[in-house]
Design an enzyme around this catalytic site. Structure first.
Site, short mmCIF file in Angstrom:
data_model
loop_
_atom_site.label_atom_id
_atom_site.label_comp_id
_atom_site.label_asym_id
_atom_site.label_seq_id
_atom_site.Cartn_x
_atom_site.Cartn_y
_atom_site.Cartn_z
CB SER A 118 -1.13 0.04 1.32
OG SER A 118 -0.99 1.29 1.59
CG HIS A 168 -4.24 -1.78 -1.85
ND1 HIS A 168 -5.17 -2.65 -1.98
CD2 HIS A 168 -4.01 -1.42 -0.55
CE1 HIS A 168 -5.39 -2.18 -0.49
NE2 HIS A 168 -5.42 -1.68 -0.24
CG ASP A 210 -5.23 1.87 0.89
OD1 ASP A 210 -6.04 1.55 0.78
OD2 ASP A 210 -4.34 1.72 1.24
CG MET A 249 -8.65 7.01 2.56
SD MET A 249 -7.18 7.12 4.12
CE MET A 249 -6.55 5.41 4.23
CG HIS A 255 -9.59 0.30 -0.39
ND1 HIS A 255 -8.43 -0.40 0.79
CD2 HIS A 255 -10.19 -0.04 0.07
CE1 HIS A 255 -9.23 -0.61 1.92
NE2 HIS A 255 -10.82 -0.18 0.99
CG MET A 298 -11.38 3.10 2.14
SD MET A 298 -9.75 2.90 3.12
CE MET A 298 -8.70 3.17 1.83
CG MET A 348 -11.86 -3.15 5.00
SD MET A 348 -10.29 -2.53 4.14
CE MET A 348 -9.46 -1.47 5.94
CG ASP A 403 -6.30 -3.01 3.35
OD1 ASP A 403 -4.95 -3.04 3.86
OD2 ASP A 403 -6.47 -2.60 2.81
C1 DX5 Z 1 -6.15 1.02 6.17
C2 DX5 Z 1 -6.02 1.04 4.57
C3 DX5 Z 1 -4.33 -0.19 4.35
C4 DX5 Z 1 -3.57 0.68 5.23
C5 DX5 Z 1 -2.35 -1.03 5.46
O1 DX5 Z 1 -7.44 2.11 5.69
O2 DX5 Z 1 -6.54 0.31 3.34
O3 DX5 Z 1 -4.41 -0.11 2.79
O4 DX5 Z 1 -2.45 1.70 4.22
O5 DX5 Z 1 -1.49 -0.32 6.20
P1 DX5 Z 1 -0.97 -0.71 7.42
O6 DX5 Z 1 -0.21 -2.20 6.05
O7 DX5 Z 1 0.41 -0.44 7.50
O8 DX5 Z 1 -1.83 -1.44 8.52
ZN ZN Z 2 -6.19 -0.62 1.69
#
Ligand code: DX5
Ligand code: ZN
Length: 221
Positions: free
Chosen positions: A12, A37, A39, A41, A70, A72, A141, A178
């Site tokens: 990620s 990956h 993320d 947000m 991903h 969110m 998750m 994840d």
């Molecule tokens: C959380 C993200 C993850 C996160 C994982 O909302 O979707 O992808 O970055 O990070 P680690 O591996 O540090 O938990």
């Molecule tokens: Zn993620």
């Protein structure tokens, strides 16, 4: 009988150096990442803000690996087309993030992309009941979404339940996990049936010279 899927690692970039994102993606590619990956947000669905389609587009030339985006964000629908055009290969949504997630999956598929459904720790697997024919990836998750570096939430029974649902379709569907994945927690989720492991902190913690070592360790040596 579908053979056991190979384990894939999806670092990620949430844990990357955002001032050098292009180089970070290139470094992950050379270090053996299978998916990149991303993320996304929105400060609304989750209490954090990250990146939009413009950044995905800028990163696209830095690796030919699968871009695993991903989302969110709520609602996701107004942005699906932009992420598809930016170069996403897989687009994963959260069912709570919009009123009609079946339609959102149809839109993703209609754009020629793979569609994923993410299940928060509090989301039951039954939400998959009537959408499996539209799904290419299920993301379980193992933290609540929003931040890297959170403590792992152990849900092996839930992962096994999703693996059974995937087996029942007879199709190859990724089972991704994840949150809080490191070489130890990786063993548990792989045993439970996961085949794609997202990892942020555990890949990035020691800088680019160690990315390959950490990816290998998470994969299982
Ligand atoms: C959380 C993200 C993850 C996160 C994982 O909302 O979707 O992808 O970055 O990070 P680690 O591996 O540090 O938990
Ligand atoms: Zn993620």
């Amino acid at each position: 009988m579908i053979p056991a899927p190979e384990i894939r690692i999806a670092p990620s970039i949430l844990s990357a150096d955002f001032a050098r994102l292009g180089e970070e993606v290139t470094a992950l590619d050379s270090a053996g990442a299978d998916y990149i990956h991303v993320d996304v947000m929105d400060g609304h669905y989750v209490p954090n803000l990250t990146i939009g389609p413009g950044v995905v587009k800028a990163l696209r030339p830095h690796s030919a690996k699968i871009f695993d985006v991903h989302l969110m964000i709520s609602p996701a629908d107004p942005f699906i087309e932009a992420f598809a055009a930016a170069g996403a290969d897989i687009i994963t949504i959260h069912p709570e993030a919009g009123p009609h997630f079946h339609r959102t999956l149809q839109v993703i598929r209609g754009l020629g992309k793979k569609a994923g459904v993410a299940l928060n720790p509090g989301t039951a697997t039954g939400v998959l009941d009537h959408v499996m024919d539209l799904v290419d990836l299920v993301l379980v998750m193992t933290v609540n979404p929003g931040f890297g570096g959170q403590a792992y939430i152990s849900v092996p029974d839930k992962i096994a339940d999703v693996r059974r649902r995937i087996a029942a379709t007879g199709r190859e569907i990724d089972l991704e996990v994840d949150g809080g994945i490191n070489p130890d927690t990786a063993r548990e989720v792989i045993k439970a049936g996961a085949n794609v492991l997202v990892a942020g902190t555990a890949v990035f913690k020691d800088g680019p010279a160690r990315y390959a070592d950490h990816i290998r360790a998470i994969r299982g040596g």
